[in-house]
Scaffold this motif. Structure first.
Motif, PDB file in Angstrom:
ATOM      1  N   SER A  62       0.816  -1.215   0.000  1.00 44.57           N
ATOM      2  CA  SER A  62       0.000   0.000   0.000  1.00 44.57           C
ATOM      3  C   SER A  62       0.849   1.264   0.000  1.00 44.57           C
ATOM      4  N   GLU A  63       1.987   1.242   0.734  1.00 48.48           N
ATOM      5  CA  GLU A  63       2.797   2.455   0.846  1.00 48.48           C
ATOM      6  C   GLU A  63       3.451   2.843  -0.474  1.00 48.48           C
TER       7      GLU A  63
ATOM      8  N   MET B  54       1.946   1.432  -3.699  1.00 48.84           N
ATOM      9  CA  MET B  54       0.842   1.440  -4.659  1.00 48.84           C
ATOM     10  C   MET B  54       0.024   2.725  -4.544  1.00 48.84           C
ATOM     11  N   GLN B  55      -0.205   3.203  -3.318  1.00 46.24           N
ATOM     12  CA  GLN B  55      -1.026   4.393  -3.119  1.00 46.24           C
ATOM     13  C   GLN B  55      -0.432   5.634  -3.789  1.00 46.24           C
ATOM     14  N   PRO B  56       0.853   5.972  -3.538  1.00 43.00           N
ATOM     15  CA  PRO B  56       1.403   7.138  -4.242  1.00 43.00           C
ATOM     16  C   PRO B  56       1.493   6.934  -5.750  1.00 43.00           C
TER      17      PRO B  56
ATOM     18  N   ILE C 156      -0.678   5.285  -7.664  1.00 39.12           N
ATOM     19  CA  ILE C 156      -2.021   5.538  -8.198  1.00 39.12           C
ATOM     20  C   ILE C 156      -2.309   7.041  -8.204  1.00 39.12           C
ATOM     21  N   ILE C 157      -1.984   7.711  -7.088  1.00 37.21           N
ATOM     22  CA  ILE C 157      -2.234   9.154  -6.994  1.00 37.21           C
ATOM     23  C   ILE C 157      -1.465   9.906  -8.083  1.00 37.21           C
TER      24      ILE C 157
ATOM     25  N   TYR D 267      -7.952  13.046  -2.420  1.00 40.49           N
ATOM     26  CA  TYR D 267      -6.883  12.057  -2.267  1.00 40.49           C
ATOM     27  C   TYR D 267      -5.452  12.598  -2.210  1.00 40.49           C
TER      28      TYR D 267
ATOM     29  N   PHE E 186       2.925   7.844   3.843  1.00 42.82           N
ATOM     30  CA  PHE E 186       2.328   6.714   3.141  1.00 42.82           C
ATOM     31  C   PHE E 186       2.546   5.397   3.889  1.00 42.82           C
TER      32      PHE E 186
END
Length: 463
Positions: A249-250, A252-254, A256-257, A439, A455
């Protein structure tokens, strides 16, 4: 009050050092962005001259324009690989070589084949530049200067566009290509005066070299040991980066953003508006269309200069949201303008000034927010160990989206008309505002290490 201000300056000098060396390094690094901007704007004034000289046929015009994007699709991932393998500095140096080759190929072209090769090569170099330079600028900057220095890349891009538009008023296509060789060669030479970034050196376990690099971009009397230690604590030297980490997640999240923000940048309609600039002015003020286009290029430069100063004051989120609202309104007004134009319902005064005013405010909005910030954000939100790979993926998404919008623009026009196409871009800008509000975290005034901790769920940043 004067004493308090002096105290703040002393504190900043103690912990962040003089900005003169950072600004100098930024100037040298951004020469590549100048070449990138020149490449973006080149086709607009050059294509009519090429058609007149019969080195390019009407059926090949679309290919000449889109080959830059295709080259950038390959250059972006290659640049991401280079910055991890060879370092940020050497990657910027390498990007100057396809620029030089590409412009030389165009200068000596006698048919479309060599023109296509040159256009692809300059596109490849442009893709490399969009990955290498933002990351270099982010890693040499202090947290209080990262916004303004990171925005300098977009400033140089707009200067490059303005430069080629101005050159196109007097020069033919070969002469314009010859001029473009100058910044490419300057970029190759200037890189020798740049230090490598301390982040990359520390990731390779070269602490002594990292300390030298920090001293080269900080105040000569500053103790850089503490800053070097803070950066080094963010690395796990026993852990090798693996592509499987993108499942976390730490990371994948940035990713995607950042990918979404870069895609929204392309869906803002910037390429469509730039495509329409000359035709808008030819309809509104036919006797001054080309000069007005140059003036719009100048407006971009001025607005981007303002953005550089606002970046570390207003923050990234406020500028993105404010600029997105302005662009939404102007694009929807553009849609209404073309609907009324098709039905011949416009008065002569509205037909002359309405599109010019809308275009000016749209370009100001884009230059204040959605021009400089997406690449700046890309350089900030990825963790150090994955910055090259993640940036390569994000820029691939950006260039792929750009290729799609550019190549499907005529299809969209045929299906929805000019009015419907601009309305679609307007609603896309509205969606981008909602996405940022929901987001995108505010990175103003945060160190790269703090953003990485956010993140990981270990730091608090406003969203």
């Amino acid at each position: 009050m004067a004493t308090l201000t002096e105290g703040v300056r002393l504190i900043q000098s103690k912990y962040e050092g003089s900005s003169k060396r950072m600004v100098c390094a930024t100037f040298f690094a951004c020469i590549g962005a100048l070449s990138f901007g020149y490449t973006i704007g080149y086709s607009s004034p050059a294509i009519p001259s090429m058609l007149k000289a019969r080195v390019l046929e009407e059926k090949d015009v679309g290919w000449f324009g889109s080959l830059m994007t295709i080259g950038a699709l390959a250059g972006g991932p290659f640049g991401g690989w280079c910055i991890e393998k060879f370092g940020r500095r050497k990657s910027i140096l390498l990007s100057s070589l396809p620029f030089i080759f590409g412009w030389l190929a165009i200068v000596y072209a006698t048919d479309s084949k060599l023109l296509f090769q040159g256009r692809f090569a300059t596109g490849f170099a442009s893709g490399m530049v969009t990955v290498c330079i933002p990351i270099y600028l982010a890693e040499i900057s202090t947290k209080s200067m990262r916004g303004v220095l990171g925005s300098c890349m977009q400033l140089c891009i707009t200067v490059g566009i303005f430069w080629v538009y101005t050159a196109g008023l007097k020069l033919e296509w070969q002469s314009m290509a010859s001029v473009a060789i100058i910044p490419a060669v300057l970029q190759f030479v200037a890189v020798y005066f740049l230090p490598e970034t301390p982040q990359w050196l520390l990731s390779k376990g070269r602490k002594a070299d990292a300390l030298k690099a920090l001293k080269a971009i900080r105040d000569p009397h500053q103790d850089v040991q503490e800053e070097c230690r803070d950066i080094d604590e963010g690395f796990d030297h026993n852990e090798e980066f693996s592509w499987s980490e993108f499942r976390k997640s730490e990371l994948m999240q940035p990713l995607i953003i950042c990918s979404a923000v870069l895609a929204f940048q392309q869906f803002s309609g910037i390429n469509a508006v730039m495509f329409y600039t000359v035709s808008i002015f030819q309809t509104a003020i036919p006797n001054h269309a080309h000069i007005a286009t140059v003036i719009i290029g100048g407006v971009q430069v001025v607005a981007t200069v303002v953005a550089c100063f606002l970046m570390d004051r207003a923050g990234r989120r406020k500028l993105l949201i404010g600029a997105g609202i302005v662009m939404t309104i102007t694009l929807l007004l553009f849609g209404q303008y073309y609907r009324l134009l098709a039905s011949e319902s416009l008065t002569s005064s509205l037909k002359t000034w309405f599109p010019v005013i809308c275009l000016t405010f749209y370009m100001i909005g884009f230059s204040l927010g959605w021009g400089p910030i997406p690449m700046l954000l890309m350089s900030e939100i990825f963790p150090s160990r994955a910055r090259g790979a993640a940036s390569a993926i994000a820029m691939f998404v950006s260039w792929l989206t750009s290729f799609f919008v550019t190549n499907e623009f005529m299809t969209m026009q045929n299906m929805f008309g000019a009015s419907g196409t601009f309305n679609m871009f307007g609603f896309s800008c509205l969606l981008s505002v909602i996405f940022v509000w929901r987001y995108v975290p505010e990175t103003k005034g945060k160190s790269l290490e703090d953003i990485e901790l956010y993140f990981l769920g270990k730091s608090i940043i406003k969203v």
